[in-house]
Write a protein that holds these residues in place. Sequence first.
Motif, PDB file in Angstrom:
ATOM      1  N   ASP A 200       1.842   5.555  -3.822  1.00  0.00           N
ATOM      2  CA  ASP A 200       0.789   4.647  -4.292  1.00  0.00           C
ATOM      3  C   ASP A 200       1.126   3.178  -4.076  1.00  0.00           C
ATOM      4  O   ASP A 200       0.379   2.289  -4.491  1.00  0.00           O
ATOM      5  CB  ASP A 200       0.467   4.903  -5.765  1.00  0.00           C
ATOM      6  CG  ASP A 200       1.643   4.585  -6.698  1.00  0.00           C
ATOM      7  OD1 ASP A 200       2.730   4.225  -6.201  1.00  0.00           O
ATOM      8  OD2 ASP A 200       1.459   4.704  -7.929  1.00  0.00           O
ATOM      9  N   GLY A 202       3.484   1.559  -5.465  1.00  0.00           N
ATOM     10  CA  GLY A 202       4.129   0.980  -6.638  1.00  0.00           C
ATOM     11  C   GLY A 202       5.626   1.231  -6.652  1.00  0.00           C
ATOM     12  O   GLY A 202       6.185   1.864  -5.755  1.00  0.00           O
ATOM     13  N   ASP A 291      -3.637  -4.570 -13.577  1.00  0.00           N
ATOM     14  CA  ASP A 291      -2.825  -3.684 -12.748  1.00  0.00           C
ATOM     15  C   ASP A 291      -2.522  -4.374 -11.427  1.00  0.00           C
ATOM     16  O   ASP A 291      -3.364  -5.101 -10.883  1.00  0.00           O
ATOM     17  CB  ASP A 291      -3.570  -2.376 -12.466  1.00  0.00           C
ATOM     18  CG  ASP A 291      -3.581  -1.445 -13.670  1.00  0.00           C
ATOM     19  OD1 ASP A 291      -2.529  -1.342 -14.324  1.00  0.00           O
ATOM     20  OD2 ASP A 291      -4.628  -0.833 -13.936  1.00  0.00           O
ATOM     21  N   THR A 292      -1.333  -4.153 -10.875  1.00  0.00           N
ATOM     22  CA  THR A 292      -0.962  -4.794  -9.617  1.00  0.00           C
ATOM     23  C   THR A 292      -0.644  -3.782  -8.520  1.00  0.00           C
ATOM     24  O   THR A 292      -0.036  -4.132  -7.516  1.00  0.00           O
ATOM     25  CB  THR A 292       0.242  -5.729  -9.831  1.00  0.00           C
ATOM     26  OG1 THR A 292       1.321  -4.995 -10.427  1.00  0.00           O
ATOM     27  CG2 THR A 292      -0.132  -6.902 -10.716  1.00  0.00           C
ATOM     28  N   ILE A 293      -1.029  -2.528  -8.740  1.00  0.00           N
ATOM     29  CA  ILE A 293      -0.919  -1.512  -7.696  1.00  0.00           C
ATOM     30  C   ILE A 293      -2.302  -1.326  -7.078  1.00  0.00           C
ATOM     31  O   ILE A 293      -3.296  -1.198  -7.792  1.00  0.00           O
ATOM     32  CB  ILE A 293      -0.404  -0.184  -8.268  1.00  0.00           C
ATOM     33  CG1 ILE A 293       1.008  -0.343  -8.828  1.00  0.00           C
ATOM     34  CG2 ILE A 293      -0.422   0.908  -7.212  1.00  0.00           C
ATOM     35  CD1 ILE A 293       1.539   0.894  -9.527  1.00  0.00           C
TER      36      ILE A 293
END
Length: 591
Positions: A200, A202, A291-293
């Motif tokens: 993903d 991440g 969120d940063t993904i």
Amino acid sequence: MLCSHRSALLLGAVLLLLTSAGAEPPARPRPGEKPFADLILHHGRIVTVDSRFSVKKALAVKDGKILAIGSNEAVLKAKGPQTEVVDLKGQTVLPGLIDSHTHPSAAAMVEFDHEIPVMETVADVLRYIRARAELLPDGAWIALRQVFITRLKEQRYPTRAELDEAAPRNPVIFATGPDASLSTLALKASGIDRAFKITDGGPGYWEKDAAGEPTGILRSMTRFVKPGSIGSQPAERDHVRRIRELFRDYNQTGITTIGDRDAAPEHLDRFRRMRDAGELTVRISASHHIDTIGPLDEIQASIRKVGEHPLRKPDPWLRIIGIKTYLDGGMLTGSAYMREPWGVSKIYAIQDPQYRGVLFIPKERLLPIVRSAVDAGLQFTAHSVGDGAVHQLLDVYQELDRERPIRPTRPSITHCNFMSREAVELLPKLGVVADIQPAWLHLDTRTLAAQFGTERLRYFQPLRSLFKKGAIVGGGSDHMQKIGSLRSVNPYNPFLGMWVAMSRRARGYEGQLHPQEALSREQAIRFYTSNNAYILFRDAEVGTLETGKLADFIILDRDILKCPLDEVKSIQVRATYLGGKRLERAVTALR
């Protein structure tokens, strides 16, 4: 006409008497309004926390704001026929205390289904898991969260074999933030084996045994473990009831304003409804979770959307001040991103001698994310525990500051535990603020010193150095679980936090951790009042006791400026006032 003329003369006379008798000029009443106070407190020690750290005798309140503050004689001139008058008889008054870092929505609900006992050993952990396994059907997940290994006697994770023995027919996750120890059934249910790959985009890291199989220790990978609903599920009224109980307990410990440092949309909607119903008893400055993904353009669009949120406008009760994300793991779990390797460790189950922790966002991706926040006028903050994460965020702030001044957005670093001399000097130059949790020093130094040695902890929470350099740093709790200021994870009692900041003493640790970084009493009070007000964009309203500001203040059972240092952590709040109104004493769980 004659009546108006007389009212004006009366107003002028009272203002003149108050000013000439040594009080600060009172807030000017609205046209036609009599300047008599609603409430006067006198013959006390009013610690104003103003720029001079003045200590006054009395204060007057009108319409929820401070009308005057000064000598007894001056302030009592504002007494009218309906004024409530309180003789403090020498008691000490502080501004309402501010916690810069809480997670109230989650914390309030942790024990909704059942009480979670205190766990001080691995045996306690396994005993709890066995008890849950006896109550739950085969195959049902058992989840235990935020029992930090740094605070267990053995200073280690429970092993996969121990979890398997305690609950042989149930998947078990022992989670501490984004890190965890999993049983065999939990690994299998999550599809995590030697062939597992992160796809993903991440972060993630898992420990392997000599044969290359997962040991069960996951670093920043709990997003791949989805146990689903566990236990009975609360209705909306249950959420509101529990949050009201928590906020009343905050009040009972002197807290009148908080920073919610990871607010989800549903949490903000609930707070808004509570505000509109008059059910809030703390003022909330919220950092909206981001969120940063995923695709960068979608992340930037989410940030711009937060900047346009209706709760962005100034409000005395509830407003969004910025966004929050996560840059590294945790020092309590072994995944904080460090500039130097952690070292092979039995405590944290680290096998790789070059392991430095887990960095969630590479710099080339972090820069446009922070730029989007600054462009939207939002305070950016990121969970940054290790010195590697702290320096990366400072590097990004410094690069952006060359493009345009970032100081107006009060850019922040959350936790900011491991620092350096360079980082201490750079914070005030850039206008970067930090919220720091002294209870971590108190509860976790024993383990950190065993892992890193005291020299590597030289710039661990270097509070005195930060104050000396002019940085704005504030005290928070990172309250995660349970109601009760001392039984909570982490404890949110601000007087414990002040004592730790002044003493640098830790549970189970001999001596003081770098006592040259201890705060004075004045600094410790500012740490939980005026500094936090600035960090949370509340400095025009609260944080000090000055005319025109909201009348949030507390009455203490002893003089914090004069009592023995070790008594500071035991200070009790006799009364809490919010907007000039005395709040009820709460009947809550053990504190």
